[in-house]
Write an enzyme that holds these catalytic residues in place. Structure first.
Site, PDB file in Angstrom:
ATOM      1  N   ASP A  79       0.875  -1.170   0.000  1.00 29.99           N
ATOM      2  CA  ASP A  79       0.000   0.000   0.000  1.00 29.99           C
ATOM      3  C   ASP A  79       0.914   1.222   0.000  1.00 29.99           C
ATOM      4  O   ASP A  79       1.584   1.503   0.999  1.00 29.99           O
ATOM      5  CB  ASP A  79      -0.881  -0.026   1.256  1.00 29.99           C
ATOM      6  CG  ASP A  79      -1.785   1.195   1.364  1.00 29.99           C
ATOM      7  OD1 ASP A  79      -1.549   2.187   0.631  1.00 29.99           O
ATOM      8  OD2 ASP A  79      -2.719   1.165   2.185  1.00 29.99           O
ATOM      9  N   ASN A 106       4.069   3.944 -10.148  1.00 27.21           N
ATOM     10  CA  ASN A 106       2.911   3.924 -11.049  1.00 27.21           C
ATOM     11  C   ASN A 106       1.581   3.917 -10.310  1.00 27.21           C
ATOM     12  O   ASN A 106       0.579   4.386 -10.849  1.00 27.21           O
ATOM     13  CB  ASN A 106       3.017   2.684 -11.942  1.00 27.21           C
ATOM     14  CG  ASN A 106       1.747   2.416 -12.714  1.00 27.21           C
ATOM     15  OD1 ASN A 106       1.402   3.154 -13.630  1.00 27.21           O
ATOM     16  ND2 ASN A 106       1.028   1.369 -12.321  1.00 27.21           N
ATOM     17  N   LYS A 140      11.631   8.476  -2.394  1.00 26.47           N
ATOM     18  CA  LYS A 140      12.527   8.552  -1.236  1.00 26.47           C
ATOM     19  C   LYS A 140      13.225   7.216  -0.982  1.00 26.47           C
ATOM     20  O   LYS A 140      14.457   7.169  -0.868  1.00 26.47           O
ATOM     21  CB  LYS A 140      11.708   8.967  -0.004  1.00 26.47           C
ATOM     22  CG  LYS A 140      12.491   8.999   1.298  1.00 26.47           C
ATOM     23  CD  LYS A 140      11.587   9.443   2.446  1.00 26.47           C
ATOM     24  CE  LYS A 140      12.289   9.312   3.797  1.00 26.47           C
ATOM     25  NZ  LYS A 140      11.396   9.701   4.912  1.00 26.47           N
ATOM     26  N   TYR A 173      -7.480  14.806  -8.504  1.00 25.63           N
ATOM     27  CA  TYR A 173      -6.616  14.054  -9.424  1.00 25.63           C
ATOM     28  C   TYR A 173      -5.643  14.994 -10.140  1.00 25.63           C
ATOM     29  O   TYR A 173      -4.434  14.756 -10.182  1.00 25.63           O
ATOM     30  CB  TYR A 173      -7.502  13.323 -10.440  1.00 25.63           C
ATOM     31  CG  TYR A 173      -6.758  12.395 -11.367  1.00 25.63           C
ATOM     32  CD1 TYR A 173      -6.322  11.147 -10.932  1.00 25.63           C
ATOM     33  CD2 TYR A 173      -6.493  12.756 -12.687  1.00 25.63           C
ATOM     34  CE1 TYR A 173      -5.649  10.296 -11.782  1.00 25.63           C
ATOM     35  CE2 TYR A 173      -5.820  11.908 -13.547  1.00 25.63           C
ATOM     36  CZ  TYR A 173      -5.399  10.677 -13.091  1.00 25.63           C
ATOM     37  OH  TYR A 173      -4.729   9.832 -13.932  1.00 25.63           O
ATOM     38  N   LYS A 177      -1.522  15.097  -9.775  1.00 26.01           N
ATOM     39  CA  LYS A 177      -0.623  14.836 -10.900  1.00 26.01           C
ATOM     40  C   LYS A 177       0.273  16.039 -11.182  1.00 26.01           C
ATOM     41  O   LYS A 177       1.429  15.879 -11.560  1.00 26.01           O
ATOM     42  CB  LYS A 177      -1.431  14.446 -12.144  1.00 26.01           C
ATOM     43  CG  LYS A 177      -2.161  13.106 -11.989  1.00 26.01           C
ATOM     44  CD  LYS A 177      -1.200  11.937 -11.749  1.00 26.01           C
ATOM     45  CE  LYS A 177      -1.898  10.589 -11.793  1.00 26.01           C
ATOM     46  NZ  LYS A 177      -0.949   9.473 -11.575  1.00 26.01           N
ATOM     47  N   VAL A 206      -5.791   6.312 -21.780  1.00 28.45           N
ATOM     48  CA  VAL A 206      -5.537   4.920 -22.146  1.00 28.45           C
ATOM     49  C   VAL A 206      -6.695   4.123 -21.561  1.00 28.45           C
ATOM     50  O   VAL A 206      -7.060   4.317 -20.396  1.00 28.45           O
ATOM     51  CB  VAL A 206      -4.198   4.416 -21.554  1.00 28.45           C
ATOM     52  CG1 VAL A 206      -3.950   2.966 -21.970  1.00 28.45           C
ATOM     53  CG2 VAL A 206      -3.028   5.311 -21.983  1.00 28.45           C
ATOM     54  N   THR A 208      -7.423   1.616 -19.877  1.00 30.14           N
ATOM     55  CA  THR A 208      -7.136   0.606 -18.862  1.00 30.14           C
ATOM     56  C   THR A 208      -8.461   0.318 -18.153  1.00 30.14           C
ATOM     57  O   THR A 208      -9.514   0.873 -18.524  1.00 30.14           O
ATOM     58  CB  THR A 208      -6.145   1.171 -17.835  1.00 30.14           C
ATOM     59  OG1 THR A 208      -6.723   2.363 -17.284  1.00 30.14           O
ATOM     60  CG2 THR A 208      -4.817   1.539 -18.500  1.00 30.14           C
TER      61      THR A 208
END
Lengths: 277, 258
Positions: A79, A106, A140, A173, A177, A206, A208
């Site tokens: 997580d 990702n 990190k 969102y 980003k 995309v 997905t």
């Protein structure tokens, strides 16, 4: 002899079929890297459709597919909002394959889309925690390991077209980003002396699993049929089609390879020309 | 992983020296037929001789539309097609605005902007006729994204290249021609070497100090190399970059905001 022979990669959020993480993990494995794939993973066989979270079984299946295709992969639950779990994923890569050369942050969340006036703190926090805090932890802990190894490395953060422009109804969102872009630029400056390159990839749409949900959500929100929504989207894209997971994987492979030795601090659009800045 | 451009044909303007030469060598190593289009035929011929059978030198002044058209038609005659057009030819000079002669300004516009426009036009005309798409890659620079004192002329041309490339990307997408540009930082080339003395003179420092000062601006801790640019151009030309168009790809060791 492949481009990434001998390298070890960790890809977060790689436990969903049709996802960017899966495509990148498979491409890196095909190019010779040994890969640890992670996802939040719920108990085997238990579907959390409402939360759009993959199962451990699905993640394991992707690792199995990589191994069956002649690659080398292992799956690990992580997580990314929990710092110790991200540190644990890096440790998993080192314990399993001896090192870490490539970190792909990702894992992301693209649901919880609400206009600002109705956006609750709980949803804002959920999106920012995965998409920005999770990437911070990944940068990190990967960098710590790479610095300890002393041989440099490559970190790729998956941002979005939403890192380059606003989208109504997607404030959390878009903000997360945009934050990834700032984090990427700063990390490139801090880790340049350690020969660690840090870049981000900014895909446009995309399809997905998440992308399919977004199409459904935004077409409904705009009172359009999904077909009309997709046609309008494609007409905005100079190359006339939406992105494919393979397009993103190809950019990731390029950034990890010796073809990009001087590329760092960049936020690279893979968008068929829809974004150009 | 080598020979990824097997059977493809590339024209590289300004391909005899510096970054262009690096691009020619890389595309050739990756399996492409290469045309070194340059005004410096001594260097161009020497390079084509060294590379061997799949390389030719064609004298081309990019300011001359007829010369570019002829270069493209000779390329097609020699190798059968044109797949990759690298509009690399360009130059830089050190010249404060108040000391820049109008003719020197116009000459730079002519080479660095018009030369790229004419190269795109000639290359795209051929690619459209062939009907199988292609890749056009134009030389921009970090100086096209951020103004640099004493280089107003150069920065103006390189910013123009970015916008021309974006416009061209939209225009040529229906023909499956991708148009991108590259934006290096300081790269070790003969041209930059010549420039260092002038930069040092303006700063009142030694050449070594000027070199070091420029290196110190780069987080990655070194100047760029022609190979850094060439590797990215090779990638932009290949099928892996099929969805990449209208982009500036920077190789600058993290020197931002370039």
């Amino acid at each position: 002899m492949y481009a990434l022979d001998g390298k070890v990669a960790l890809v977060t959020g790689a436990g969903r079929h049709r996802g960017l993480g899966e495509a990148m993990a498979k491409r890196l494995a095909a190019d010779g890297a040994r890969v640890v794939i992670t996802d939040i993973g719920k108990e085997k066989g238990v579907q959390f459709a409402a939360e759009h979270i993959g199962t451990t079984a699905e993640m394991d299946a992707i690792a199995d597919e990589i191994n069956a295709a002649g690659g080398t992969a292992t799956a690990h639950i992580c997580d990314v909002t929990e710092e110790d779990q991200v540190a644990g994923a890096v440790k998993k890569a080192v314990d399993t394959y001896g090192r870490l050369d490539i970190m792909i942050n990702n894992a992301g969340i693209g649901y919880l889309m609400t206009d600002i006036l109705n956006l609750e703190q709980r949803d804002w926090d959920a999106v920012l925690n995965v998409n920005l805090r999770g990437v911070f932890f990944g940068v990190k802990h990967a960098a710590q390991q790479m610095i300890a190894q002393g041989e440099g490395g490559t970190i790729i953060n998956v941002a979005s077209q939403a890192a380059k422009r606003g989208f109504a109804g997607a404030a959390a969102y878009v903000s997360s980003k945009h934050g990834v872009v700032g984090l990427t630029r700063t990390a490139a400056l801090e880790f340049g002396p350690n020969n660690i390159r840090v870049n981000s990839i900014c895909p446009n749409h995309v399809t997905t699993g998440l992308g399919a949900w977004q199409n459904e959500h935004f077409s409904a929100a705009g009172g359009q049929s999904e077909d009309d929504y997709m046609t309008a989207m494609q007409s905005r894209i100079p190359l006339g089609r939406v992105g494919l997971t393979s397009d993103i994987a190809a950019m990731a492979a390029f950034l990890c390879s010796d073809q990009a030795p001087y590329v760092t601090g960049q936020n690279l659009d893979v968008s068929g020309g829809e974004e150009m800045h | 992983m080598t020979e990824r451009h097997w059977g493809k044909t590339a024209v590289v303007t300004g391909g005899a020296n510096g970054i262009g030469r690096g691009i020619v060598e890389r595309l050739h190593a990756d399996g492409a037929n290469v045309v070194i289009a340059d005004i410096d035929m001594v260097a161009a011929t020497s390079l084509s001789d060294a590379l061997g059978a799949n390389a030719v030198a064609i004298e081309t002044d990019v300011r001359d539309e007829g010369a570019l058209a002829s270069c493209v038609s000779q390329t097609v005659e020699q190798f059968g097609a044109l797949d990759i057009m690298v509009n690399n030819a360009g130059y830089i000079m050190f010249s404060p605005i108040v000391e820049t002669a109008a003719d020197d300004w116009r000459r730079m516009m002519d080479v660095n902007i018009n030369g790229i426009f004419l190269g795109m036009k000639a290359g795209a005309q051929q690619m459209i006729a062939q009907g199988k798409g292609g890749a056009i890659i134009n030389a921009s620079s970090g100086g096209g994204r951020k103004g640099v004192p004493n280089f107003a002329h150069y920065c103006a041309t390189k910013a123009a290249v970015i916008m021309m490339s974006q416009a061209a990307a939209g225009e040529m997408a229906p023909h499956r021609i991708r148009v991108n540009c590259y934006t290096p930082g300081h790269v070790e080339t003969p041209m930059m070497s010549g420039l260092l003395d002038k930069i040092a003179g303006a700063q009142g420092t030694s050449r070594d100090e000027a070199y070091q000062a420029l290196e110190d601006e780069v987080p990655w801790g070194r100047w760029g190399k022609v190979e850094d640019v060439a590797a990215a151009v090779s990638w932009l030309s290949c099928n892996d970059a099929e969805y990449i168009t209208g982009q500036c790809i920077a190789m600058n060791g993290g020197q931002l905001p370039w």
